[in-house]
Write an enzyme that holds these catalytic residues in place. Structure first.
Site, PDB file in Angstrom:
ATOM      1  N   LYS A  23       0.824  -1.215   0.000  1.00 53.29           N
ATOM      2  CA  LYS A  23       0.000   0.000   0.000  1.00 53.29           C
ATOM      3  C   LYS A  23       0.858   1.265   0.000  1.00 53.29           C
ATOM      4  O   LYS A  23       0.471   2.294  -0.564  1.00 53.29           O
ATOM      5  CB  LYS A  23      -0.906  -0.031   1.237  1.00 53.29           C
ATOM      6  CG  LYS A  23      -2.000   1.026   1.222  1.00 53.29           C
ATOM      7  CD  LYS A  23      -2.968   0.841   2.383  1.00 53.29           C
ATOM      8  CE  LYS A  23      -4.007   1.982   2.416  1.00 53.29           C
ATOM      9  NZ  LYS A  23      -4.821   1.909   3.653  1.00 53.29           N
ATOM     10  N   LYS A  42      12.864  -2.408   1.168  1.00 55.97           N
ATOM     11  CA  LYS A  42      11.487  -1.932   1.145  1.00 55.97           C
ATOM     12  C   LYS A  42      11.525  -0.406   1.121  1.00 55.97           C
ATOM     13  O   LYS A  42      12.153   0.208   1.979  1.00 55.97           O
ATOM     14  CB  LYS A  42      10.720  -2.438   2.376  1.00 55.97           C
ATOM     15  CG  LYS A  42       9.233  -2.102   2.347  1.00 55.97           C
ATOM     16  CD  LYS A  42       8.487  -2.513   3.616  1.00 55.97           C
ATOM     17  CE  LYS A  42       8.151  -3.938   3.713  1.00 55.97           C
ATOM     18  NZ  LYS A  42       7.174  -4.249   4.796  1.00 55.97           N
ATOM     19  N   ALA A  93      14.380 -13.381   0.938  1.00 56.14           N
ATOM     20  CA  ALA A  93      13.930 -14.786   0.931  1.00 56.14           C
ATOM     21  C   ALA A  93      13.838 -15.228  -0.531  1.00 56.14           C
ATOM     22  O   ALA A  93      12.922 -14.807  -1.243  1.00 56.14           O
ATOM     23  CB  ALA A  93      12.570 -14.907   1.615  1.00 56.14           C
ATOM     24  N   ASP A 136      -1.199 -10.775  12.373  1.00 57.66           N
ATOM     25  CA  ASP A 136      -1.483 -10.828  10.931  1.00 57.66           C
ATOM     26  C   ASP A 136      -0.839 -12.053  10.284  1.00 57.66           C
ATOM     27  O   ASP A 136      -0.296 -11.956   9.170  1.00 57.66           O
ATOM     28  CB  ASP A 136      -0.987  -9.537  10.268  1.00 57.66           C
ATOM     29  CG  ASP A 136      -1.776  -9.216   8.996  1.00 57.66           C
ATOM     30  OD1 ASP A 136      -1.321  -8.353   8.218  1.00 57.66           O
ATOM     31  OD2 ASP A 136      -2.830  -9.856   8.778  1.00 57.66           O
ATOM     32  N   ASN A 141       2.079 -13.201   4.505  1.00 64.14           N
ATOM     33  CA  ASN A 141       3.131 -12.672   5.393  1.00 64.14           C
ATOM     34  C   ASN A 141       4.140 -13.733   5.792  1.00 64.14           C
ATOM     35  O   ASN A 141       4.871 -13.569   6.775  1.00 64.14           O
ATOM     36  CB  ASN A 141       2.493 -12.067   6.652  1.00 64.14           C
ATOM     37  CG  ASN A 141       1.753 -10.788   6.344  1.00 64.14           C
ATOM     38  OD1 ASN A 141       2.039 -10.136   5.332  1.00 64.14           O
ATOM     39  ND2 ASN A 141       0.802 -10.428   7.169  1.00 64.14           N
ATOM     40  N   ASP A 153       6.574  -8.908   7.738  1.00 64.51           N
ATOM     41  CA  ASP A 153       5.544  -7.861   7.874  1.00 64.51           C
ATOM     42  C   ASP A 153       5.003  -7.745   9.300  1.00 64.51           C
ATOM     43  O   ASP A 153       3.989  -8.355   9.664  1.00 64.51           O
ATOM     44  CB  ASP A 153       4.379  -8.107   6.907  1.00 64.51           C
ATOM     45  CG  ASP A 153       3.609  -6.808   6.676  1.00 64.51           C
ATOM     46  OD1 ASP A 153       3.039  -6.615   5.601  1.00 64.51           O
ATOM     47  OD2 ASP A 153       3.615  -5.972   7.610  1.00 64.51           O
TER      48      ASP A 153
END
Ligand SMILES: Cc1cc(Cn2cc(-c3c(Cl)cnc4nc(-c5cn(C)nc5C)[nH]c34)cn2)no1
Length: 270
Positions: A23, A42, A93, A136, A141, A153
């Site tokens: 997002k 990120k 990963a 979550d 995730n 996350d």
């Protein structure tokens, strides 16, 4: 990535292909120029974070993930910022999101599901020992690094217990009854999500999935789910001991590790 803190800048990295989009930004494959160490970078938009009032949540994500060192938790090596963006230097990963792996395979075998679930339990034990609720847990995730599952996350993670309302976004499928009913909750919401995750690995879809959110809520509150006949008795029992309405009746993580379903497949995986 060495452990001593240092001031990173974007010029320290060679940026590669895009790995994912979220997002507030993107994740790119990147290589640190001096050591050639491969990371996932990120990149988050400051403007979008501020507009969505997500800066406090990002601070919490960085604070929690940067202090956790466990083989089944994705490392956050560091972070930096410039005029427009905030950058998180994350462990890469190589095999990507379990979500994609599950969609390609449609459902996982029982040995594979048990192996993955055991690794998620090990990560959750580390989080809960540090009084952290992930909040979550879902295939999106979880990342796969050469067969080693990494919880990623931590944007929704908090310190237990809390009544903090998680603004509902994304899938409802993993919400436990106590969150649906706006009750106080604690780390046992992760136990519920573990039961939902186990079901989704084995069946290929979450247990309470419905076309309408209202129906999903109703099925969660009523614990209305069906287990297909191809699922073994041990797996069925494992799921049923996590999907309990009363959080404190849910199997502990220690009991889960010693459950016959995991023990059976742990020996077969040797
Ligand atoms: C913004 C934003 C996007 C995402 C979701 N996301 C996570 C990754 C990611 C991370 Cl953080 C670490 N390692 C990864 N490896 C992959 C990958 C590997 N292959 C072969 N394919 C993929 C995809 N993705 C990784 C990317 N996006 N969170 O916030």
């Amino acid at each position: 990535m060495s452990n001593e803190p240092r001031i990173w800048t974007l010029q320290d990295f060679e940026i590669g292909k895009a790995l994912g989009k979220g997002k507030f930004g993107h994740v790119y494959l990147a290589r640190e120029k001096r050591t050639h160490y491969i990371v996932a970078l990120k990149m988050l938009s400051k403007r979008q974070l501020l507009e969505s009032r997500m800066e406090r949540q990002l601070r919490r994500e960085i604070e929690i993930q940067s202090h956790l060192k466990h083989p089944n938790i994705l490392r956050l090596f560091g972070y930096f910022w410039d005029e427009k963006r905030i950058y998180l230097i994350l462990e890469y990963a190589p095999n990507g999101e379990l979500f994609n792996e599950l969609r390609i395979e449609r459902k996982f075998s029982e040995p594979k599901s048990a192996n993955y679930i055991e690794q998620v339990i090990n990560a959750l034990m580390c989080l809960h020992e540090n009084n952290i609720i992930h909040r979550d847990i879902k295939p999106e995730n979880l990342l796969n690094s050469c067969g080693v599952i990494k919880i990623s996350d931590f944007g929704w993670s908090v310190h237990a217990p809390t009544t903090r309302r998680k603004t509902l976004c994304g899938t409802l499928d993993y919400l436990p009854p106590e969150m649906v009913c706006r009750e106080e909750y604690d780390e046992f919401i992760d136990h519920w999500a573990l039961g939902v995750l186990t079901y989704e690995f084995l069946v290929g879809e979450p247990p309470f999935e419905s076309r309408e959110p209202r129906e999903t809520y109703r099925r969660i509150e009523g614990l209305q789910y069906n287990v297909p006949s191809h699922i073994s008795e041990e797996a069925r029992d494992f799921i049923s001991k996590l999907l309990k309405r009363n959080p404190y009746e849910r199997m502990s993580l220690e009991e889960a590790l010693e459950h016959p379903w995991l023990v059976k497949h742990r020996n077969s995986m040797v």
